[in-house]
Design an enzyme around this catalytic site. Sequence first.
Site, PDB file in Angstrom:
ATOM      1  N   TYR A 170     -19.626  18.622   1.617  1.00 19.23           N
ATOM      2  CA  TYR A 170     -19.385  18.096   3.094  1.00 19.23           C
ATOM      3  C   TYR A 170     -18.577  19.299   3.522  1.00 19.23           C
ATOM      4  CZ  TYR A 170     -17.044  15.494   6.809  1.00 19.23           C
ATOM      5  OH  TYR A 170     -16.708  15.493   8.435  1.00 19.23           O
ATOM      6  N   ASP A 200     -15.987  26.930   0.330  1.00 18.57           N
ATOM      7  CA  ASP A 200     -15.308  26.179   1.437  1.00 18.57           C
ATOM      8  C   ASP A 200     -14.177  25.463   0.406  1.00 18.57           C
ATOM      9  OD1 ASP A 200     -14.308  24.287   3.054  1.00 18.57           O
ATOM     10  OD2 ASP A 200     -16.301  23.391   3.575  1.00 18.57           O
ATOM     11  N   LYS A 229      -6.781  21.585   4.447  1.00 17.40           N
ATOM     12  CA  LYS A 229      -5.893  20.664   4.319  1.00 17.40           C
ATOM     13  C   LYS A 229      -4.420  20.838   3.951  1.00 17.40           C
ATOM     14  CE  LYS A 229      -9.810  18.037   4.535  1.00 17.40           C
ATOM     15  NZ  LYS A 229     -10.035  16.730   5.441  1.00 17.40           N
TER      16      LYS A 229
END
Length: 446
Positions: free
Chosen positions: A147, A249, A277
Amino acid sequence: MLANTRNLSRSNAHYRNALKRLPLGVSSTFRYWGDDRTIYVKRGKGGRVWDIDDNQYVDYRLGYGPAILGYADDRVDAAARRGMEVGGVFALSTERELTVADRIANMVPSVDLVRFSNSGTEAVMAALRLARAYTGRESYVLIEGSYHGLFDAAMWMADVGEWNPDSRSDPETVPYSKGIPMQLKDLVHLTPMNDPNRLEDIFARHGDSIAAMLIEPIQGNCCGISADTEFVRLARDLCTRHGALLIVDEVKTGFRVARGGVQSLHGVTPDISTFAKAMANGYPIAALGGREKVMRMFRYGGAAHGGTYTAHAVSLAAAEECLRILDETDALETIATAGARLKAGIKAILDRRGIVHSFAGHDSMFGVFFAEEPPGNYRDWKRSDYTFYDTMAYHLHDLGVICEPDSREPWFMCEAHDQSCLDDTLRAVELAVDRAQEQLAARPQS
Ligand code: PMP
């Protein structure tokens, strides 16, 4: 559906009101957990959150990872307040951008230069644009089960829903959502994690048109499924040989699984990395960084990058403090130790009942599987008994533990998950496992 065993009357009533103004009563579709189980948060502190019915939970979603130190961390919040005094955004730069960029570059050796974004989606979108601008190519490789955010180019997945793992065919490549132009599909090469032959084949056939390969070496949205080091190194090698860029990522893994991210665990140097995050303990900020020659493509006449809220003073100040803590203290070791303890506790509970299981990912973000071995790719996940996970998760919510209801989301640990959090969690896990077993045993056999 079983009845709730906690009181959710205020959340239920709020849901019905919210529905009048907010689709599904929420601001992100993933926050809708059913008409009578969607909860609304009053506040979070440390490793816990309280809903508006005053139910208390130990939280292992942590907002999908950001609250790495725990909710409302006093140190980061104080820094954010100092950021507030700067005055917001100016459509001009502030000095602190360099301070934070220096910190990131010092923590992650592959990063020479940095640009900030507001969200993981924006950072990955910018990274892909940069790779295309740099290579002059358009197609890209994605790994099944990954994702990379909610932008059209990233929203392609292997449809394992109806797919039979014993068939010799591949699952179909489908968009995540309606509204994504099917024309974009031609630019995507989707391939399973840890399948070197398939990856080599894609590069052999399409290498001269591939701008980038995107990879999450620990799949933060697919149970923590992990790449083998050889696979990540092969990806590096193939990108180099074919003039494509490797984008790692690290939106979930960055500054979490190690100071230098998951790339440091594999000893692999990407061309571009994306972070988000764990950067600012929940304040909205993200970054992409990489090799100097590539990053200097961000210029007039090169790749576009920017945005009104980019490097907002509040988020930037929070990032400065959060990254300082992660870099200079033993927070990451504390987090991993708590994760290892929690896993050991869960293992003991499941072992006592003879329930076959395994863990994937990293101690700081791990997936729980009801299979002998954790899956090596998204196709294997289909073979694990995720019904048991989903049932257990359902009961855990009622018992005061928040994990993702879907087994594809790992459990996230934070520095504030202390022994009392772990003790409460393990008590709940014990009960939830028993309830799940009873519930599944009572199911009519087909
Ligand atoms: N990449 C990865 C690996 C992610 O886990 C996420 C978010 N779950 C994103 C990108 C998108 O980030 P955001 O939700 O901040 O847009």
